[in-house]
Write a protein that holds these residues in place. Structure first.
Motif, short mmCIF file in Angstrom:
data_model
loop_
_atom_site.label_atom_id
_atom_site.label_comp_id
_atom_site.label_asym_id
_atom_site.label_seq_id
_atom_site.Cartn_x
_atom_site.Cartn_y
_atom_site.Cartn_z
N GLU A 78 0.88 -1.18 0.00
CA GLU A 78 0.00 0.00 0.00
C GLU A 78 0.91 1.22 0.00
N THR A 79 0.55 2.26 -0.71
CA THR A 79 1.44 3.42 -0.84
C THR A 79 1.27 4.47 0.25
N LYS A 80 0.18 4.46 0.99
CA LYS A 80 -0.09 5.53 1.96
C LYS A 80 1.04 5.71 2.97
N GLY A 81 1.46 4.63 3.60
CA GLY A 81 2.52 4.72 4.61
C GLY A 81 3.83 5.17 4.02
N PHE A 82 4.14 4.69 2.82
CA PHE A 82 5.38 5.10 2.16
C PHE A 82 5.33 6.58 1.80
#
Length: 111
Positions: A78-82
């Motif tokens: 998932e890209t949110k945390g990155f």
């Protein structure tokens, strides 16, 4: 007092999640594409329960997404945390880059 949506808390959670070697291994494995929970557990030599606990932490900070289809739970990055982590790093890098640019300009004037 900070709210749960505060980016500083998000960054702290992401960094804490990535501090664990098993969770980093899960993230690394998922960079090659989605895998089932059992597919993630096999090379890690940990139980499915432990993998599920690690996945929960990774999901809560926006690094991993899981989806259940029938009896199989598939995991992917998932890209949110990155993105939160990337922005945090970018915010800290910018002042230093400006300082180094100023130093470079100063040194160029000295020559």
């Amino acid at each position: 007092m900070t709210s749960p949506a505060d980016p500083a808390i998000q960054v702290e959670r992401v960094l804490r999640a990535l501090a664990d070697p098993s969770r980093r291994a899960i993230v690394e494995r998922l960079t090659n594409g989605p895998l089932s929970v059992s597919g993630l557990a096999a090379p890690l030599e940990i139980t499915l329960t432990a993998v599920a606990q690690h996945l929960q932490v990774l999901e809560e900070c926006g690094l991993v997404r899981t989806e259940k289809t029938g009896r199989v739970r598939t995991c992917s990055l998932e890209t949110k945390g990155f993105s939160v982590l990337e922005q945090w790093i970018r915010d800290r890098r910018s002042p230093w880059e400006k300082r180094l640019d100023q130093l470079g300009e100063f040194l160029a004037q000295e020559e």
